[in-house]
Design a protein around this motif. Sequence first.
Motif, PDB file in Angstrom:
ATOM      1  N   LEU A   1      48.015  -8.054-103.448  1.00 38.87           N
ATOM      2  CA  LEU A   1      48.102  -9.322-103.812  1.00 38.87           C
ATOM      3  C   LEU A   1      46.773  -9.910-104.294  1.00 38.87           C
ATOM      4  O   LEU A   1      46.912 -10.883-104.841  1.00 38.87           O
ATOM      5  CB  LEU A   1      48.715 -10.238-102.881  1.00 38.87           C
ATOM      6  N   VAL A   2      45.700  -9.231-103.769  1.00 41.43           N
ATOM      7  CA  VAL A   2      44.419  -9.980-103.953  1.00 41.43           C
ATOM      8  C   VAL A   2      44.125  -9.204-105.204  1.00 41.43           C
ATOM      9  O   VAL A   2      43.966  -7.978-105.420  1.00 41.43           O
ATOM     10  CB  VAL A   2      43.451  -9.528-102.820  1.00 41.43           C
ATOM     11  N   PRO A   3      43.549 -10.307-106.104  1.00 47.15           N
ATOM     12  CA  PRO A   3      43.371  -9.689-107.669  1.00 47.15           C
ATOM     13  C   PRO A   3      41.861  -8.561-107.448  1.00 47.15           C
ATOM     14  O   PRO A   3      41.161  -8.536-106.729  1.00 47.15           O
ATOM     15  CB  PRO A   3      42.693 -10.978-108.165  1.00 47.15           C
ATOM     16  N   PHE A   4      42.436  -7.285-108.376  1.00 45.31           N
ATOM     17  CA  PHE A   4      41.304  -6.296-108.331  1.00 45.31           C
ATOM     18  C   PHE A   4      41.497  -5.367-107.112  1.00 45.31           C
ATOM     19  O   PHE A   4      40.989  -4.147-107.420  1.00 45.31           O
ATOM     20  CB  PHE A   4      39.818  -6.826-108.688  1.00 45.31           C
ATOM     21  N   VAL A   5      41.997  -5.928-106.313  1.00 49.08           N
ATOM     22  CA  VAL A   5      41.839  -4.886-104.635  1.00 49.08           C
ATOM     23  C   VAL A   5      42.844  -3.804-105.122  1.00 49.08           C
ATOM     24  O   VAL A   5      42.381  -2.532-104.796  1.00 49.08           O
ATOM     25  CB  VAL A   5      42.578  -5.663-103.812  1.00 49.08           C
ATOM     26  N   ALA A   6      43.792  -3.874-105.776  1.00 52.52           N
ATOM     27  CA  ALA A   6      44.761  -2.813-106.314  1.00 52.52           C
ATOM     28  C   ALA A   6      44.097  -1.640-106.984  1.00 52.52           C
ATOM     29  O   ALA A   6      44.354  -0.491-106.874  1.00 52.52           O
ATOM     30  CB  ALA A   6      45.946  -3.388-107.001  1.00 52.52           C
ATOM     31  N   VAL A   7      43.308  -2.332-107.877  1.00 45.44           N
ATOM     32  CA  VAL A   7      42.600  -1.047-108.845  1.00 45.44           C
ATOM     33  C   VAL A   7      41.769  -0.175-107.757  1.00 45.44           C
ATOM     34  O   VAL A   7      41.751   1.020-108.198  1.00 45.44           O
ATOM     35  CB  VAL A   7      41.894  -1.938-109.886  1.00 45.44           C
TER      36      VAL A   7
ATOM     37  N   PHE B   1      36.923   7.738-112.691  1.00 41.59           N
ATOM     38  CA  PHE B   1      38.235   8.040-113.398  1.00 41.59           C
ATOM     39  C   PHE B   1      39.335   7.532-112.972  1.00 41.59           C
ATOM     40  O   PHE B   1      40.324   6.902-113.670  1.00 41.59           O
ATOM     41  CB  PHE B   1      38.263   9.457-113.797  1.00 41.59           C
ATOM     42  N   GLY B   2      39.553   7.435-111.594  1.00 36.34           N
ATOM     43  CA  GLY B   2      40.818   6.796-110.952  1.00 36.34           C
ATOM     44  C   GLY B   2      41.158   5.555-111.055  1.00 36.34           C
ATOM     45  O   GLY B   2      41.953   5.015-111.005  1.00 36.34           O
ATOM     46  N   LEU B   3      39.644   4.675-111.569  1.00 37.77           N
ATOM     47  CA  LEU B   3      39.789   3.368-111.468  1.00 37.77           C
ATOM     48  C   LEU B   3      40.369   3.149-113.068  1.00 37.77           C
ATOM     49  O   LEU B   3      40.871   1.933-113.011  1.00 37.77           O
ATOM     50  CB  LEU B   3      38.241   2.835-111.338  1.00 37.77           C
ATOM     51  N   LEU B   4      40.252   3.963-113.872  1.00 32.52           N
ATOM     52  CA  LEU B   4      40.543   3.476-115.348  1.00 32.52           C
ATOM     53  C   LEU B   4      42.120   2.995-115.407  1.00 32.52           C
ATOM     54  O   LEU B   4      42.456   2.087-116.055  1.00 32.52           O
ATOM     55  CB  LEU B   4      40.191   4.591-116.607  1.00 32.52           C
TER      56      LEU B   4
ATOM     57  N   GLY C   1      44.137   1.874-113.167  1.00 32.32           N
ATOM     58  CA  GLY C   1      44.513   0.661-112.652  1.00 32.32           C
ATOM     59  C   GLY C   1      43.819  -0.491-113.496  1.00 32.32           C
ATOM     60  O   GLY C   1      44.443  -1.667-113.606  1.00 32.32           O
ATOM     61  N   LEU C   2      42.623  -0.473-114.056  1.00 25.03           N
ATOM     62  CA  LEU C   2      42.240  -1.361-114.698  1.00 25.03           C
ATOM     63  C   LEU C   2      43.007  -1.669-116.124  1.00 25.03           C
ATOM     64  O   LEU C   2      43.263  -3.013-116.692  1.00 25.03           O
ATOM     65  CB  LEU C   2      40.663  -0.980-115.083  1.00 25.03           C
ATOM     66  N   ILE C   3      43.410  -0.731-116.775  1.00 27.32           N
ATOM     67  CA  ILE C   3      44.255  -0.952-117.896  1.00 27.32           C
ATOM     68  C   ILE C   3      45.532  -1.738-117.724  1.00 27.32           C
ATOM     69  O   ILE C   3      45.966  -2.934-118.102  1.00 27.32           O
ATOM     70  CB  ILE C   3      44.497   0.390-118.516  1.00 27.32           C
ATOM     71  N   THR C   4      46.099  -1.147-116.528  1.00 25.56           N
ATOM     72  CA  THR C   4      47.521  -2.079-115.897  1.00 25.56           C
ATOM     73  C   THR C   4      47.079  -3.222-115.574  1.00 25.56           C
ATOM     74  O   THR C   4      47.764  -4.199-115.923  1.00 25.56           O
ATOM     75  CB  THR C   4      47.960  -1.254-114.894  1.00 25.56           C
ATOM     76  N   LEU C   5      45.794  -3.508-114.898  1.00 25.14           N
ATOM     77  CA  LEU C   5      45.490  -4.866-114.417  1.00 25.14           C
ATOM     78  C   LEU C   5      45.666  -5.974-115.629  1.00 25.14           C
ATOM     79  O   LEU C   5      45.828  -7.205-115.288  1.00 25.14           O
ATOM     80  CB  LEU C   5      44.343  -4.948-113.668  1.00 25.14           C
ATOM     81  N   VAL C   6      44.837  -5.636-116.685  1.00 25.37           N
ATOM     82  CA  VAL C   6      44.619  -6.231-117.887  1.00 25.37           C
ATOM     83  C   VAL C   6      45.815  -6.822-118.275  1.00 25.37           C
ATOM     84  O   VAL C   6      46.141  -7.984-118.653  1.00 25.37           O
ATOM     85  CB  VAL C   6      43.539  -5.705-118.699  1.00 25.37           C
ATOM     86  N   LEU C   7      46.850  -5.891-118.450  1.00 23.38           N
ATOM     87  CA  LEU C   7      48.199  -6.121-119.100  1.00 23.38           C
ATOM     88  C   LEU C   7      49.057  -7.254-118.228  1.00 23.38           C
ATOM     89  O   LEU C   7      49.590  -8.160-118.852  1.00 23.38           O
ATOM     90  CB  LEU C   7      49.040  -4.743-119.356  1.00 23.38           C
TER      91      LEU C   7
ATOM     92  N   GLY D   1      48.032   7.072-115.345  1.00 23.63           N
ATOM     93  CA  GLY D   1      46.997   7.868-114.979  1.00 23.63           C
ATOM     94  C   GLY D   1      47.651   9.320-114.320  1.00 23.63           C
ATOM     95  O   GLY D   1      47.026   9.723-113.394  1.00 23.63           O
ATOM     96  N   GLN D   2      48.851   9.525-114.898  1.00 25.75           N
ATOM     97  CA  GLN D   2      49.642  10.802-114.225  1.00 25.75           C
ATOM     98  C   GLN D   2      48.631  11.997-114.163  1.00 25.75           C
ATOM     99  O   GLN D   2      48.712  12.722-113.203  1.00 25.75           O
ATOM    100  CB  GLN D   2      50.822  10.776-115.111  1.00 25.75           C
TER     101      GLN D   2
END
Length: 270
Positions: free
Chosen positions: A221-227, A27-30, A32-38, A100-101
């Motif tokens: 800075l590495v793609p997807f790592v932040a998520v 659930f914690g990944l969702l 970040g995934l939404i923000t990453l797509v934007l 994800g507050q």
Amino acid sequence: MRDLGVGFGRLLEGQRWMARHDRQYGFGLLPGLITLVLYGAALTALAIWGDDAVTWATPFADDWPSPWLGLFRGLLTVVLFALALLLAVLTFTAVTLLVGQPFYESLSERVDRDVSPDGTAPQSGLPLHRELWISARDSLRILVRAALWGVLLFALGFLPVVGQTVVPVIGFFVTGFFLTEELTAVALQRRGVELRDRLTLLRSRKLLVWGFGTPLGLAFLVPFVAVFLMPGAVAGATLLARDLLGEETAEARDADETADGDEDEPVSGS
């Protein structure tokens, strides 16, 4: 220099804590995934139309001879994309925390209860809509500060040698500071610590803050790592917030009691 190691250690501890409590990790990944797509869509658009934007913004250079025109606009395009990437790293955390507050708030409370000697966690007592408003307001203020730093670093980037060596390093430390502010805000807001007081607190322990936030900023800075690191980063920031406020943890208390017991134990003679 010890604080640098402590800050980095809190970052690692947060990731380890999350690995031990993986039930809610998905659930914690969702958020970040939404923000990453934007953000990915915005950066892709900038990469495609960045040249056109720079050309539109520099009509005074239309008559410059070759190769100076191409070099000048090419450099501006690269700097523009680098600045956008820096701002993306700085704001990614704020946007993800807003999306994800409820999850991150619950996660931070659980970390507090897990490490607190009495098994409790501070409560803000505020309704969710009020917490969202405070978080959005403070994030906007931090974004303005980060944007001012970004503009300054953008301008300094044109300095020969210094702009290509010293300025990027400063940029990473600035990124680390603001990342840490955003992440620790989840735990500190529950304790009623206002933005101005949070900034004062962070400035008083810069090495601790940089030890936590600068490696995280580099990783982001590495793609997807932040998520994938985001849930653990919130957990680590909660531990860091306790350090900043001088709050004892159950682990530290047990270590002190063990040390006291060893000191009190009589030494046997031969």
